[in-house]
Design a protein around this motif. Structure first.
Motif, PDB file in Angstrom:
ATOM      1  N   UNK A   1       0.900  -1.015   0.160  1.00 62.52           N
ATOM      2  CA  UNK A   1       0.301   0.057   0.411  1.00 62.52           C
ATOM      3  C   UNK A   1       0.616   1.496   0.167  1.00 62.52           C
ATOM      4  N   UNK A   2       0.595   1.909   1.265  1.00 64.45           N
ATOM      5  CA  UNK A   2       1.558   3.712   1.066  1.00 64.45           C
ATOM      6  C   UNK A   2       2.843   3.069   2.061  1.00 64.45           C
ATOM      7  N   UNK A   3       2.248   1.811   2.575  1.00 60.73           N
ATOM      8  CA  UNK A   3       3.943   2.106   3.320  1.00 60.73           C
ATOM      9  C   UNK A   3       5.644   3.268   3.164  1.00 60.73           C
ATOM     10  N   UNK A   4       6.175   3.605   3.328  1.00 61.64           N
ATOM     11  CA  UNK A   4       7.710   4.109   3.039  1.00 61.64           C
ATOM     12  C   UNK A   4       8.671   3.885   3.953  1.00 61.64           C
ATOM     13  N   UNK A   5       9.488   3.556   3.355  1.00 61.16           N
ATOM     14  CA  UNK A   5      10.884   3.653   3.985  1.00 61.16           C
ATOM     15  C   UNK A   5      11.476   4.291   4.636  1.00 61.16           C
ATOM     16  N   UNK A   6      11.769   3.965   6.167  1.00 59.66           N
ATOM     17  CA  UNK A   6      11.835   5.667   7.200  1.00 59.66           C
ATOM     18  C   UNK A   6      11.133   5.216   7.605  1.00 59.66           C
ATOM     19  N   UNK A   7      10.002   4.891   7.618  1.00 57.20           N
ATOM     20  CA  UNK A   7       8.524   5.238   8.244  1.00 57.20           C
ATOM     21  C   UNK A   7       7.771   4.344   8.991  1.00 57.20           C
ATOM     22  N   UNK A   8       7.989   3.334   8.121  1.00 60.93           N
ATOM     23  CA  UNK A   8       7.010   2.132   8.499  1.00 60.93           C
ATOM     24  C   UNK A   8       7.634   1.188   8.724  1.00 60.93           C
ATOM     25  N   UNK A   9       8.757   0.890   7.629  1.00 59.93           N
ATOM     26  CA  UNK A   9      10.199   0.197   8.344  1.00 59.93           C
ATOM     27  C   UNK A   9      10.598   0.539   7.742  1.00 59.93           C
ATOM     28  N   UNK A  10      11.940   0.455   7.758  1.00 60.28           N
ATOM     29  CA  UNK A  10      13.686  -0.104   6.554  1.00 60.28           C
ATOM     30  C   UNK A  10      13.494  -1.164   5.862  1.00 60.28           C
ATOM     31  N   UNK A  11      13.151  -0.866   4.651  1.00 66.31           N
ATOM     32  CA  UNK A  11      12.898  -2.068   3.928  1.00 66.31           C
ATOM     33  C   UNK A  11      14.428  -2.224   2.796  1.00 66.31           C
ATOM     34  N   UNK A  12      14.434  -3.546   3.135  1.00 68.11           N
ATOM     35  CA  UNK A  12      15.857  -4.463   2.839  1.00 68.11           C
ATOM     36  C   UNK A  12      15.494  -5.433   1.747  1.00 68.11           C
ATOM     37  N   UNK A  13      16.142  -5.381   0.850  1.00 67.41           N
ATOM     38  CA  UNK A  13      16.022  -6.649  -0.012  1.00 67.41           C
ATOM     39  C   UNK A  13      16.884  -7.484   1.319  1.00 67.41           C
ATOM     40  N   UNK A  14      16.928  -8.968   0.639  1.00 72.69           N
ATOM     41  CA  UNK A  14      16.925 -10.284   1.319  1.00 72.69           C
ATOM     42  C   UNK A  14      18.703 -10.297   1.558  1.00 72.69           C
ATOM     43  N   UNK A  15      19.363  -9.716   0.825  1.00 73.85           N
ATOM     44  CA  UNK A  15      20.252  -9.965   0.384  1.00 73.85           C
ATOM     45  C   UNK A  15      20.870  -9.012   1.677  1.00 73.85           C
ATOM     46  N   UNK A  16      20.349  -7.577   1.918  1.00 77.56           N
ATOM     47  CA  UNK A  16      20.698  -6.559   2.004  1.00 77.56           C
ATOM     48  C   UNK A  16      20.332  -7.065   4.196  1.00 77.56           C
ATOM     49  N   UNK A  17      19.969  -8.095   4.517  1.00 76.54           N
ATOM     50  CA  UNK A  17      19.032  -8.360   5.636  1.00 76.54           C
ATOM     51  C   UNK A  17      19.776  -9.481   6.253  1.00 76.54           C
ATOM     52  N   UNK A  18      20.349 -10.029   5.290  1.00 81.51           N
ATOM     53  CA  UNK A  18      21.453 -11.346   5.593  1.00 81.51           C
ATOM     54  C   UNK A  18      22.683 -11.009   6.499  1.00 81.51           C
ATOM     55  N   UNK A  19      23.116  -9.752   4.969  1.00 76.30           N
ATOM     56  CA  UNK A  19      24.392  -8.944   5.389  1.00 76.30           C
ATOM     57  C   UNK A  19      24.170  -8.160   6.756  1.00 76.30           C
ATOM     58  N   UNK A  20      23.262  -7.723   7.133  1.00 79.93           N
ATOM     59  CA  UNK A  20      23.132  -7.058   8.368  1.00 79.93           C
ATOM     60  C   UNK A  20      22.949  -8.249   9.351  1.00 79.93           C
ATOM     61  N   UNK A  21      22.414  -9.477   9.259  1.00 82.40           N
ATOM     62  CA  UNK A  21      22.539 -10.268  10.586  1.00 82.40           C
ATOM     63  C   UNK A  21      23.638 -10.626  10.620  1.00 82.40           C
ATOM     64  N   UNK A  22      24.649 -11.125   9.219  1.00 81.85           N
ATOM     65  CA  UNK A  22      26.155 -11.331   9.991  1.00 81.85           C
ATOM     66  C   UNK A  22      26.341 -10.256  10.526  1.00 81.85           C
TER      67      UNK A  22
END
Length: 192
Positions: free
Chosen positions: A47-68
């Protein structure tokens, strides 16, 4: 002995469609000492979700890098390939302002945060009056496909089994009553 509000957290968890986000938005509008913790996710915006407001949106790869790199307080693969988590930087940002962190988070994430912060955390579970009501709400919301709704309903049935692991349970059969109950719970925790 009272815990300073600089290191308190309030967790709201619920199955999707139980009304948790509505309750959280109400509380944020009422209490200036609360600040919303923006979760990170690997899913696409809805819908109208915005990055940095509703969520920080990352690709799956970016997310996994942050986990590591150890950048999360907690994270969970909520649905296959869809990660959600709380960034350490987000917690630090809010506590630096002297605010209480308000989490709107999935059930397993809520349990993880409660374990992590113990008595500094208040965990609240929002329960729908029934699974049928939950399904109706998801259909009326109009943001998910019929398949996604079925997946959410199946997950909700599993998540309802975790309600007893939370400090408080609010049954959202009347939004007005649920909002008032949430206010009382938050005020008590703030004043402890």
């Amino acid at each position: 002995m009272a815990v300073s509000n600089e290191n308190k957290v309030i967790i709201f968890s619920a199955p999707s469609g139980a009304g948790k986000s509505t309750i959280v938005k109400h509380l944020l509008g009422k209490y200036p000492f609360l600040e919303f913790s923006i979760s990170a996710t690997s899913r696409l915006p809805r819908g109208e979700e915005k990055d940095g407001v509703d969520y920080y949106f990352f690709t799956k790869e970016e997310f996994k890098q942050k986990i590591e790199k150890g950048e999360f307080v907690e994270y969970e693969e909520v649905y296959a390939g869809s990660y959600y988590g709380t960034l350490k930087s987000e917690v630090e940002r809010i506590w630096a302002k002297g605010h209480i962190i308000l989490f709107d988070i999935d059930v397993k994430g809520g349990i993880n945060i409660k374990r992590l912060y113990g008595s500094h955390a208040l965990a609240v579970f929002i329960r729908p009056p029934s699974v049928e009501t939950l399904k109706e709400r998801l259909v009326l919301r109009g943001t998910d496909s019929p398949q996604a709704i079925e997946r959410r309903v199946a997950k909700a049935e599993e998540e309802l089994e975790y309600a007893g692991m939370f400090d408080r349970i609010i049954v959202n059969d009347s939004l007005e009553c649920a909002l008032r109950e949430a206010e009382i719970i938050v005020e008590r925790f703030y004043n402890e």
